[in-house]
Design a protein around this motif. Sequence first.
Motif, PDB file in Angstrom:
ATOM      1  N   CYS A  75       1.058  -1.441  -0.028  1.00  0.00           N
ATOM      2  CA  CYS A  75       0.027   0.026  -0.124  1.00  0.00           C
ATOM      3  C   CYS A  75       1.027   1.613   0.050  1.00  0.00           C
ATOM      4  O   CYS A  75       2.138   1.523   0.464  1.00  0.00           O
ATOM      5  N   GLU A  77       0.511   4.125   1.325  1.00  0.00           N
ATOM      6  CA  GLU A  77       0.322   5.005   2.384  1.00  0.00           C
ATOM      7  C   GLU A  77       1.102   3.663   3.034  1.00  0.00           C
ATOM      8  O   GLU A  77       1.555   4.705   4.597  1.00  0.00           O
ATOM      9  N   CYS A  78       0.438   3.198   3.761  1.00  0.00           N
ATOM     10  CA  CYS A  78       0.842   2.608   5.111  1.00  0.00           C
ATOM     11  C   CYS A  78       2.230   1.170   4.490  1.00  0.00           C
ATOM     12  O   CYS A  78       2.616   0.990   5.479  1.00  0.00           O
ATOM     13  N   CYS A 109      -5.307  -3.465   0.870  1.00  0.00           N
ATOM     14  CA  CYS A 109      -4.808  -2.959   2.713  1.00  0.00           C
ATOM     15  C   CYS A 109      -4.804  -3.216   3.247  1.00  0.00           C
ATOM     16  O   CYS A 109      -5.796  -3.145   3.585  1.00  0.00           O
TER      17      CYS A 109
HETATM   18 ZN   LIG Z   1      -3.310   1.198   3.251  1.00  0.00          ZN
END
Ligand SMILES: [Zn+2]
Length: 120
Positions: A75, A77-78, A109
Amino acid sequence: MRREEFDATWRAAAEEALTGMKQWRLEHPQATLEEIEHALDERLSKLRAQLLQDAAQASAAAEWTKAPTAERPVCPECQVPLISRGQEVRRLVTEGDRPLQLERSQGTCPRCGRAFFPSG
Ligand SMILES: [Zn+2]
């Protein structure tokens, strides 16, 4: 798809295009260059779409769910590896208005829950 399967499928598709063209030519002995070109393009675009679909399908991106966790897409973002959510068919259109069907693995995710179609 394995390499031998490619060979067989592609050989058959190419054979079909060639045989079809030969047949068409026999049925149209008076065809103009333009008509011949059109008939040829039609067969080649069909062959092109088939090869494109098979080749794209075989790419690593389509098979990422089978990869070890460390090699899976993450992901953005993460930064955690995505979880597979199964296959989804993507329908596209390529040159000559030929339809393409690509099965791609959808991932989610585990942290933020967003869904992705990782591409290679
Ligand atoms: Zn994520």
